[in-house]
Design a protein around this motif. Structure first.
Motif, mmCIF file in Angstrom:
data_model
loop_
_atom_site.group_PDB
_atom_site.id
_atom_site.type_symbol
_atom_site.label_atom_id
_atom_site.label_comp_id
_atom_site.label_asym_id
_atom_site.label_seq_id
_atom_site.Cartn_x
_atom_site.Cartn_y
_atom_site.Cartn_z
ATOM 1 N N UNK A 60 1.020 -1.131 -0.069
ATOM 2 C CA UNK A 60 -0.048 -0.436 0.035
ATOM 3 C C UNK A 60 1.004 0.973 -0.223
ATOM 4 N N UNK A 61 2.194 1.244 0.745
ATOM 5 C CA UNK A 61 2.909 2.272 0.673
ATOM 6 C C UNK A 61 4.410 2.188 -0.615
ATOM 7 N N UNK A 62 5.129 2.942 -1.026
ATOM 8 C CA UNK A 62 6.238 2.431 -1.547
ATOM 9 C C UNK A 62 7.681 1.671 -1.086
ATOM 10 N N UNK A 63 6.831 1.734 0.317
ATOM 11 C CA UNK A 63 8.409 0.808 0.911
ATOM 12 C C UNK A 63 8.645 -0.478 -0.010
ATOM 13 N N UNK A 64 9.725 -0.978 0.171
ATOM 14 C CA UNK A 64 9.876 -2.774 -0.410
ATOM 15 C C UNK A 64 8.727 -3.757 0.441
ATOM 16 N N UNK A 65 8.792 -4.669 -0.088
ATOM 17 C CA UNK A 65 7.903 -5.499 0.457
ATOM 18 C C UNK A 65 8.197 -6.981 -0.023
ATOM 19 N N UNK A 109 7.114 -11.467 1.352
ATOM 20 C CA UNK A 109 5.885 -12.150 2.096
ATOM 21 C C UNK A 109 5.883 -12.054 3.120
ATOM 22 N N UNK A 110 6.532 -11.228 3.844
ATOM 23 C CA UNK A 110 7.014 -11.843 5.503
ATOM 24 C C UNK A 110 7.447 -10.515 6.035
ATOM 25 N N UNK A 111 7.928 -9.754 5.594
ATOM 26 C CA UNK A 111 8.712 -8.193 5.342
ATOM 27 C C UNK A 111 8.164 -7.179 5.065
ATOM 28 N N UNK A 112 8.295 -5.989 5.613
ATOM 29 C CA UNK A 112 7.858 -4.389 4.697
ATOM 30 C C UNK A 112 9.025 -3.319 5.491
ATOM 31 N N UNK A 113 9.151 -2.614 4.532
ATOM 32 C CA UNK A 113 9.847 -1.017 4.530
ATOM 33 C C UNK A 113 9.121 -0.149 4.721
ATOM 34 N N UNK A 114 8.541 0.120 6.242
ATOM 35 C CA UNK A 114 7.429 1.396 6.762
ATOM 36 C C UNK A 114 8.451 2.432 6.085
ATOM 37 N N UNK A 115 6.835 2.749 4.884
ATOM 38 C CA UNK A 115 7.187 3.897 4.185
ATOM 39 C C UNK A 115 7.420 5.151 4.851
ATOM 40 N N UNK A 140 9.496 5.901 8.392
ATOM 41 C CA UNK A 140 10.510 5.736 8.860
ATOM 42 C C UNK A 140 11.490 5.594 8.002
ATOM 43 N N UNK A 141 11.214 4.588 7.212
ATOM 44 C CA UNK A 141 12.133 3.228 6.468
ATOM 45 C C UNK A 141 12.934 2.380 7.366
ATOM 46 N N UNK A 142 12.188 1.833 8.322
ATOM 47 C CA UNK A 142 12.564 0.973 9.201
ATOM 48 C C UNK A 142 11.534 -0.884 8.522
ATOM 49 N N UNK A 143 12.463 -1.582 8.912
ATOM 50 C CA UNK A 143 11.786 -3.150 8.292
ATOM 51 C C UNK A 143 10.892 -3.408 9.451
#
Length: 475
Positions: A252-257, A259-265, A267-270
């Protein structure tokens, strides 16, 4: 059958005659200046214990000739060590003339000549440290090389070669009986012996009159829990080639994703995805006997295709609050493509299976990222332990492991994992462990907490306590 046995005996006699001739031709002084030959008549990349031996020896200032097949890439630490020299042995796959027994006998004889030639070309070692199995013809050849070099022979008993052979031929097959006689006879000619369990130590003494020291498999230092950022990087790398690691829904955001993890758009944290699947990992050598057991037990536990009792897939379909599963089966072998094809024909709704071959550096990272390990190793002798579980425990990864005689020396039921006897029991354990995952982790969290608290010895510490004093007895 008798003709094949006669050829085997004559071939080994020829090797003995060659060694005797070499002995008369050249005498050497005892010594070897601290050099050690670490040998396995197998793939070095899939012989982690022998790689660990080489690294430990190098750490203590020994120059090591690491001898074996170079089919898979050894660990980077081995390749980077200035004290370890890889000595390749050619794997003889091309002998396809005559009956199978004749092919096997010819292969053993040719291997014996080839291995002796390679062992006599290296710089004189003070010790030859040999993995068994495979011991035919490696034990006899290593003993001959030690007599030539006036070196000491150390056998590291991982299992018995004749019990492995009996899986294909049966325990009463003449070839198995010859291998059993050979292993006991030449095993007694070693100077020192290591083994992997106390049960094997006792069996070697009672049945073979061989005195051994138990050196349990221990995880190397790089088997540990994987930080979340490294997990994400690994998942994104695997997602390039394997569908189960790709996100099921577009981010839903521009962060990487993954199946198990995603980057919080923001603050950039995983962070871990809230609806992530559970990650299971298992491994196999993709050979006939072992892989058939993996397929029949593991897949039966996941689904009810083969049984009247429900599997994991059916539990989910019936409304039990269980997560989707991503099941990773690692390994490399001749039947991998065949069984991968069979797996691809299974139409699971809630389970994804992939069969990657991981680089040596990526395997510990994936173990340290998984939620549960599944081990379907059953010892042919009942006396060895699965090193894959040792590595999993190094990563504080709980396991479900199939029962055999001495498994209790490693897996403590209801403390660091669970032991099952059939696919029904495995399916029930998966249901219990993953109920309402990842909101509740229950037993999984308890097992992982126990593994973190036990502070088990690592390979380097265990090796220094067990093997180093042995080597120092004559130097």
């Amino acid at each position: 059958m008798a003709a094949g046995s006669a050829v085997l005996v004559l071939g080994l006699a020829a090797v003995l005659a060659l060694a005797a001739w070499l002995w008369r031709w050249r005498r050497v002084e005892a010594g070897g200046a601290g050099r050690v030959c670490v040998a396995v008549l197998g793939d070095l990349g899939r012989s982690p214990r022998m790689q660990y031996h080489a690294l430990s020896l190098a750490r203590h200032g020994r120059d090591v000739a690491l001898l074996g097949y170079l089919q898979s890439r050894p660990h980077g630490d081995v390749l980077r060590s200035g004290r370890i020299r890889l000595v390749p042995v050619t794997d003889l796959w091309g002998l396809r003339v005559g009956p199978k027994l004749f092919q096997y006998v010819v292969k053993v004889v040719v291997q014996a000549v080839q291995l002796l030639y390679v062992m006599l070309k290296i710089d004189q070692p003070s010790y030859i440290l040999l993995q068994n199995p495979p011991g035919l013809p490696a034990i006899a050849v290593a003993w001959l090389a030690c007599r030539f070099w006036r070196s000491k022979l150390i056998i590291d008993w991982h299992n018995y070669g004749y019990t492995v052979m009996s899986l294909s031929h049966g325990r009463n097959h003449p070839l198995v009986q010859i291998a059993k006689w050979y292993e006991k006879l030449f095993g007694r000619l070693s100077d020192y012996n290591l083994c992997v369990t106390n049960a094997m130590k006792e069996d070697l003494w009672v049945n073979c009159n061989i005195k051994a020291v138990t050196l349990y498999d221990k995880p190397a230092s790089y088997f540990k829990e994987t930080p979340l950022e490294l997990q994400h990087r690994l998942y994104m790398k695997l997602a390039e080639d394997y569908e189960p690691f790709k996100p099921r829904y577009l981010p839903e955001t521009l962060g990487e994703k993954s199946a198990f993890t995603e980057v919080d758009g923001s603050n950039g944290h995983v962070k871990k995805s809230r609806a992530r699947p559970a990650l299971l990992i298992s491994s196999t050598s993709w050979t006939g006997v072992e892989t058939e057991r993996v397929i029949s037990n593991y897949l039966s536990a996941l689904n009810s295709f083969y049984l009247t009792s429900p599997g994991y897939e059916q539990y989910v379909s019936e409304g039990v609050k269980l997560p989707p599963l991503v099941c990773v089966i690692t390994g490399k072998g001749p039947l991998k493509d065949y069984y991968s094809g069979l797996i691809n024909k299974l139409h699971f709704k809630h389970i994804q299976i992939c069969t990657p071959w991981l680089e040596a550096e990526d395997y510990p990272l994936l173990l340290g990222s998984a939620d549960l390990g599944v081990c379907l190793h059953k010892s042919s002798s009942g006396l060895d332990l699965p090193m894959k579980v040792v590595d999993m425990f190094g990563c504080c990864l709980p396991v479900c492991a199939i029962h055999f005689e001495c498994l209790h020396e490693l897996v403590k039921h209801n403390e660091n994992g669970l032991i099952f006897r059939d696919s029904d029991e495995l399916a029930a354990q998966l249901k219990m462990l993953f109920l309402e995952f990842p909101t509740l982790e229950g037993k999984l969290h308890s097992f992982r907490k126990n593994l973190r608290a036990c502070k088990q010895l690592r390979w380097d510490e265990s090796w220094d306590q067990t093997v180093l004093p042995l080597l120092g007895q004559n130097e």
